[in-house]
Design a protein around this motif. Structure first.
Motif, PDB file in Angstrom:
ATOM      1  N   MET A  99       0.833  -1.197   0.000  1.00  0.00           N
ATOM      2  CA  MET A  99       0.000   0.000   0.000  1.00  0.00           C
ATOM      3  C   MET A  99       0.867   1.245   0.000  1.00  0.00           C
ATOM      4  N   PHE A 101       0.615   5.401   0.487  1.00  0.00           N
ATOM      5  CA  PHE A 101      -0.296   6.355   1.109  1.00  0.00           C
ATOM      6  C   PHE A 101      -0.145   7.749   0.507  1.00  0.00           C
ATOM      7  N   ASN A 105       4.044   8.321   4.520  1.00  0.00           N
ATOM      8  CA  ASN A 105       4.228   7.558   5.768  1.00  0.00           C
ATOM      9  C   ASN A 105       5.546   6.809   5.808  1.00  0.00           C
ATOM     10  N   LEU A 106       6.603   7.423   5.301  1.00  0.00           N
ATOM     11  CA  LEU A 106       7.931   6.829   5.478  1.00  0.00           C
ATOM     12  C   LEU A 106       8.304   6.926   6.949  1.00  0.00           C
ATOM     13  N   PHE A 107       9.257   6.085   7.374  1.00  0.00           N
ATOM     14  CA  PHE A 107       9.701   6.124   8.760  1.00  0.00           C
ATOM     15  C   PHE A 107      10.830   7.142   8.866  1.00  0.00           C
ATOM     16  N   PRO A 108      10.582   8.289   9.487  1.00  0.00           N
ATOM     17  CA  PRO A 108      11.553   9.387   9.422  1.00  0.00           C
ATOM     18  C   PRO A 108      12.844   9.101  10.173  1.00  0.00           C
ATOM     19  N   GLY A 153      13.554  12.858   5.369  1.00  0.00           N
ATOM     20  CA  GLY A 153      13.407  14.303   5.480  1.00  0.00           C
ATOM     21  C   GLY A 153      14.306  15.079   4.538  1.00  0.00           C
ATOM     22  N   GLN A 160      10.280  10.901  -1.990  1.00  0.00           N
ATOM     23  CA  GLN A 160       9.757  10.162  -0.835  1.00  0.00           C
ATOM     24  C   GLN A 160       8.691   9.169  -1.266  1.00  0.00           C
ATOM     25  N   ARG A 167       9.479   0.564  -0.931  1.00  0.00           N
ATOM     26  CA  ARG A 167       9.299  -0.120   0.345  1.00  0.00           C
ATOM     27  C   ARG A 167       8.213  -1.185   0.234  1.00  0.00           C
ATOM     28  N   SER A 168       7.109  -0.849  -0.448  1.00  0.00           N
ATOM     29  CA  SER A 168       6.047  -1.830  -0.630  1.00  0.00           C
ATOM     30  C   SER A 168       6.502  -2.964  -1.535  1.00  0.00           C
TER      31      SER A 168
END
Lengths: 258, 463
Positions: A99, A101, A105-108, A153, A160, A167-168
């Protein structure tokens, strides 16, 4: 119109083998009914674009498919597994379903490559070396391998979102769900994300995409779903929507976005 | 959004006279204000200097330095404290070195230049502590303390060079740090009783990291991943049966030693407890949630001093008959119960500050809740609450002075011993107070500075 558009005018008819099936799905938020009696079949390698005004239930629909929202009535079957309250079932389905978004919603707190390797290492138990190789392969696919060791960031919005896609993909999903992937982007960055998505689609990925990018729909969508007030109002080929929309609500909506 | 923010041009440098004119005497109002404040400031500095240099009776401190540091600790056992200082110095050095090494590995991987921390930087980081220790050493005037502190600094410096080790040695570095730390504790407290337990826990945890489980076949893998920690714990237990030796238990600790260790132990215990409470309070299981909420609200409504008293007089009723805990143990329990409730609320704030999308992203990737918590939610939530958390720990450190109510002689309590001496019965009360205040301040200030630094360092990449 042509016979082709009538074939696809039915949401319950999929091309080829079915991978996602929704039968009579209802979803409520309190008293508000977000989804009304949704019936949908998605075939393997099919690309479906979902359009509709805000609050029409588009996002809710795809969030029900990977159980980020729990549907209240009806049946959802993904790749032969029916969604139930069984946590293992849910995780099984989520592993097969990527998924993306609207807000990335990446992990900062993790670098780009750690963002991509996190789930393969935690869920699939890949050793670090293999996971890193897999991640670099995915980052090549979205064309940003050189950013691997930066933090989210430090990247532009378009970059991003491409990391989020990588990532997915690193979980090697059978289906990709896109929840308005370009809505939070500056106009000049939309194309780089859409290009990656087009490549995915032509590569044979099964995709459900909530978006208003009709150019994308025209390029790769097999079917377009128009939703309003929690219902599927009209279904057809992209061409059908451009040339011959039937319902008044569809016409009104299209006149506003095109 | 990117890191290449443009730097504003530096303002032109003023000459000292120009600076004075511009900043202090720009108009009549500011000139009057400046003069008034300067006069007040000079007066305060003058009075302080007179007190410190001329009037102060600092023999009350210099003659009782040992008392302030170790209180009533048995004097023939003080060598244990010296050994402890050396071990902790080495542990600290290796810990810092390993952390620097990890930073270097990361920078290397990202293709960035890495500069090892400079000595000057370290001195600046801990200047308040260093200054306090130097004052102590100067007042002491004997060779012993110099040797101990010098030795600890030296082994720490040697240990710090572990940053040069290859990345594969980092886990070992952390393990060594933890073991040396425990050894430093146990060289004082002895190796009897439950002393084996923390060591066994550390080694059991380390065995999971050091044994290459991933390379084994599936049935063997499960066996080893379960067996290795058990074997490690068992071996430790066996060794401790052999080397069991009595030490000086913490009931006999006092002075600065007690203050430091009591605070450290309570912090180490309260942090995980508070974390669990915070997670329980946000659990979807109603029973767990209500239990945690009730506990937190009950504890937060009671002053620490009350809890300490209750620990002394009531803990006994709630435990099975025959279990006897010393008063320090009970005060550690009370302090932990108290601090955990506050830590829980602080952590909960951090959890709530995280956008729900973070959790959803983890779920959408098929990760389980424990993995999401460990890898995604907690690292971010805890970073966000470092200042509040360290603030809580600083106030706990200062609250350790309440231990006097249960009869323990902590750092502040040593004053009573000093003023019980014939020479200082009526004199030097101000001097001892100032000394104790400076001691607390030097440590609390260092904690606060370190928290700011930690926050900055963990904030890497966030803009």
């Amino acid at each position: 119109m042509t016979s082709e558009s009538t074939i696809f005018a039915d949401a319950t008819q999929a091309k080829g083998e079915t991978i996602i099936e929704c039968i009579d799905v209802d979803k409520f938020f309190g008293d508000f009914q977000a989804l009304k009696d949704i019936n949908l079949k998605v075939g393997r390698q099919e690309v479906i674009v979902v359009i509709g005004p805000s609050g029409s239930g588009k996002s809710t629909l795809i969030r029900c498919i990977n159980r980020l929202e729990k549907h209240d009535r009806g049946t959802i079957i993904v790749d032969g597994i029916e969604l139930s309250d069984d946590v293992r079932n849910i995780q099984e389905i989520r592993r097969e379903t990527g998924m993306v978004f609207q807000q990335f919603n990446l992990f900062p707190h993790l670098t780009v490559i750690d963002n991509v390797t996190l789930a393969p290492r935690q869920v699939r138990r890949l050793p670090k070396k293999q996971a890193d190789e897999l991640a670099m392969e995915m980052l090549e696919r979205v064309k940003i391998p050189e950013q691997a060791h930066k933090f989210p960031g430090q990247l532009s919005g378009g970059q991003q979102q491409r990391v989020a896609i990588a990532r997915s993909l690193a979980m090697r999903p059978k289906v990709m769900l896109f929840d308005e992937p370009t809505s939070a982007l500056d106009p000049e960055m939309i194309k780089e994300v859409l290009d990656v998505m087009v490549e995915l689609a032509t590569g044979g990925m099964t995709m459900i995409v909530v978006t208003h990018e009709m150019g994308f729909a025209r390029a790769v969508a097999d079917r377009v779903l128009f939703m309003a007030d929690g219902e599927v109002v009209e279904v057809g080929t992209p061409l059908h929507f451009f040339e011959n929309p039937q319902e008044d609500r569809t016409k009104l909506f299209l006149s506003q976005i095109l | 959004m990117t890191a290449t923010a443009e730097r504003a041009p530096a303002p032109p440098k003023l000459s000292p006279l120009g600076w004075l004119r511009k900043r202090l005497f720009q108009n009549v109002g500011s000139a009057v204000l400046s003069v008034t404040l300067i006069v007040i400031l000079l007066y305060v500095v003058y009075r302080s200097l007179v007190f410190v240099v001329i009037n102060g009776q600092w023999e009350a401190i210099s003659r009782n330095l040992t008392l302030f540091m170790v209180g009533t600790f048995p004097r023939d056992q003080v060598w244990r404290l010296a050994a402890q200082a050396l071990m902790l110095g080495l542990a600290f050095g290796i810990g810092v070195g390993t952390a620097s090494g990890t930073a270097r590995d990361k920078a290397k991987q990202a293709g960035l230049a890495y500069e090892p921390p400079l000595l000057a930087g370290t001195l600046k980081r801990f200047w308040s502590l260093i200054a306090f220790v130097l004052v102590l050493l100067t007042l002491a005037g004997t060779a012993g303390p110099w040797l101990v502190v010098g030795g600890a600094v030296l082994v720490g410096y040697i240990g710090w060079h572990s940053w040069r080790l290859p990345p594969s040695m980092r886990t070992l570095g952390w393990l060594l740090t933890a073991l040396l730390f425990l050894a430093g504790f146990q060289v004082v407290s002895g190796t009897e009783g439950l002393a084996w337990l923390p060591v066994a826990l550390v080694l059991a945890a380390a065995s999971r990291l050091l044994v290459p489980v991933e390379r084994l076949e599936t049935p063997l893998r499960q066996l080893v991943s379960l067996g290795a920690p058990l074997v490690a714990a068992g071996v430790v237990y066996g060794i401790y049966q052999v080397i069991a030796a009595p030490g000086v238990g913490w009931d006999d600790w006092s002075g600065m030693i007690l203050t430091l260790w009591w605070s450290a132990i309570v912090i180490v215990l309260a942090f995980p407890t508070g974390l669990m409470l915070a997670l329980a309070r946000r659990s979807t299981l109603p029973a767990l949630r209500y239990l945690a909420t009730t506990y937190i609200e009950l504890i937060r409504g009671v002053p620490l001093i009350t809890l300490l008293f209750m620990g002394q007089f009531m803990l006994g009723f709630m435990l099975p008959a025959g279990t006897v805990f010393s008063s320090i143990t009970r005060s550690i329990a009370a302090g932990t119960l108290f601090t955990a409730a506050y830590v829980a609320e602080i952590v909960r704030g951090g959890l709530q500050s995280l956008p729900p999308g973070q959790m959803e992203a983890g779920q959408a990737l098929g990760m389980g809740i424990p993995a999401i918590m460990r890898r995604i939610v907690l690292p971010q939530a805890l970073r966000a609450v470092i200042p509040a958390m360290v603030g809580q720990f600083i106030s706990l450190f200062k609250d350790s002075s309440l231990l006097f109510i249960i009869g323990a002689t902590e750092f502040l309590g040593v004053r009573d011993l000093v003023h019980a001496q014939a020479d200082f019965r009526v004199s030097a009360h101000a001097e001892t107070l100032v000394f104790v205040a400076v001691g607390y301040w030097a440590i609390a200030f260092s904690m606060s500075r370190e928290s700011q630094r930690l926050e900055r360092r963990l904030g890497v990449g966030e803009t």
